[in-house]
Design an enzyme around this catalytic site. Structure first.
Site: not given
Length: 482
Positions: A406, A422
């Site tokens: 992301h 992440c």
């Protein structure tokens, strides 16, 4: 290579002028000038084109090896076929009445005898006139086709050059080979790759080859025309679009166990947004790409992979072939897109086979970032409900876990191990990856997987099309480990 192999080849394929030329070069090495001159006469314009070109003499060795390899393979297939046909004839005749008996099946016997005496199964592709390979002559408006090859290390682009030469003919006036840099075993794709070679055919069918690599040809090559540069840039952009669409078709089939009927089926609102962005040219490419994947899937089912690849290289109407500007008439990227993430050097690469289309610098979480294989599941625009949230403007969830690729509102963390696991990306990078990588794209995370380089286009050359509507997910609050 021993000239006995080539001599055997030209006996079976006397129309292959490139083979005659290569045989002449072998004779010349052995000092047999008379035989060499005879071969060069048979080679005709191939001899003239190559001798006047700036291409290094050893660039065609890959092609020479392939000629003999193909010939040996055909002979092996022919022997196997004859063995089975002979056995079939024996079995049939063993169960048939005498030939003069009433009702004798003479037709079967004649058919088998004819099959045993027949030649090769496939017509030989001639290097000087391969007009049927890929696209009809009339489908190439400007008569210009392109391909790309790795140059550097042990790669000299020989395979692509041989294919380009084989594709030259009356309908293809200009064939350009673009050069990809190499790093380890990877080839690096770029939007503005340099032209390495151009092969041209004039109105009389005469071929010439010009190298544009000063180091390789040890010469001062001319300047590549602005027109060819513009066409090459447009070609690379189209190949990226084709790669995204082709991968989306594969993903749709894996999810639904059926084939999509149009690009629209791939570009639905969340959660069915396999494609993040679409373009008008995708609709043009769709029928050919769909037919290609259907043929391959059918071949896998029947166990006849070679036949599937052959059928996939054909289109019902070559005058409307979407890849008439590509050597071979097929999309350059043959394998679906994948994402590889290297924890050692903080790199994320979008790849097809051994070719890197993009290489981004990313932020990770060190040992908190898991290693293993995943796929992109949710593809979400503005996962926090706004473009400047902690997950940025795009998010791609990994296999329904709490990990995702992301954006970020902490751009200084890129290149660092500051996340909880992440993968963080810069805004322009994550938006481009979101557009290119369909839902269902495989993701592999590990160490020492990629070279420590970056390959990102300039802003004006980024991959960008029309964003699919309604790709946000207001009904869910994402809690990825950021």
């Amino acid at each position: 290579m021993q000239n006995t192999d080539l001599r055997s080849y030209v006996k079976k394929h006397p129309d292959n002028k490139m083979a005659w030329y290569l045989l002449g070069k072998e004779y010349l090495k052995e000092g047999q000038e008379a035989k060499a001159n005879y071969c060069f006469q048979q080679a005709g314009e191939i001899y003239e084109a190559f001798e006047r070109s700036k291409a290094p003499a050893d660039i065609w060795m890959d092609y020479q090896d392939k000629l003999v390899e193909m010939s040996a393979l055909k002979e092996k297939k022919k022997r196997i076929r004859k063995m089975w046909l002979t056995l079939l004839m024996f079995l049939l005749l063993a169960g048939l009445p005498p030939a003069d008996a009433p009702g004798a099946n003479q037709g079967v016997t004649d058919a088998l005898a004819s099959a045993l005496d027949s030649g090769d199964d496939h017509q030989e592709v001639k290097p000087e006139a391969n007009e049927k390979k890929g696209a009809d002559a009339s489908s190439v408006q400007q008569g210009s086709v392109f391909t790309a090859a790795a140059f550097g290390g042990e790669n000299d682009g020989g395979g692509a050059l041989a294919a380009a030469w084989a594709g030259a003919g009356k309908g293809v006036q200009t064939t350009a080979v673009l050069g990809m840099q190499t790093s380890d075993a990877w080839a690096i794709w770029q939007r503005d790759m340099p032209v390495k070679y151009i092969m041209q055919t004039n109105s009389k069918g005469k071929l010439t080859a010009q190298s544009y690599d000063a180091k390789q040809c040890n010469c001062e090559p001319p300047e590549v025309s602005a027109k060819i540069k513009r066409m090459a840039l447009a070609w690379t952009a189209r190949q990226e679009t084709a790669a995204a669409l082709s991968s989306a078709i594969v993903s749709y089939h894996k999810q639904h166990k059926t084939w999509p009927k149009s690009v629209t089926a791939l570009a639905q609102p969340f959660p069915d947004n396999i494609l993040g962005e679409t373009s008008a040219e995708m609709s043009e490419m769709f029928p050919q790409l769909l037919a290609m994947h259907q043929s391959k899937a059918q071949a896998i089912t029947t166990g006849d992979i070679g036949k599937g690849e052959s059928q996939a290289s054909q289109t019902p109407d070559t005058k409307k072939a979407s890849f008439a500007d590509t050597v071979g008439g097929q999309p350059f990227f043959a394998k679906p897109l994948e994402i590889v993430i290297d924890k050692n050097n903080h790199r994320l690469a979008l790849i097809s086979g051994s070719t890197i289309l993009r290489m981004y610098e990313v932020g990770l979480g060190g040992e908190r970032t898991p290693e293993g294989s995943y796929v992109i599941t949710d593809k979400v625009v503005n996962p926090n409900g706004r473009s400047n949230g902690e997950f940025g403007s795009r998010g791609m969830q990994l296999s329904d876990t709490n990990y995702a690729i992301h954006g970020t509102n902490e751009p200084n963390s890129i290149g660092q191990d500051e996340s909880l696991g992440c993968v963080r990306m810069r805004k322009d990078d994550v938006e481009e990856l979101f557009a290119l990588a369909p839902q269902g794209t495989p993701v592999r995370i590990g160490k020492n997987l990629l070279p420590a380089l970056m390959s990102v286009p300039e802003a004006k050359e980024r991959y960008t099309h029309k964003l699919v509507p309604k790709q946000s997910n207001p009904g869910k609050t994402y809690h990825w480990l950021n």
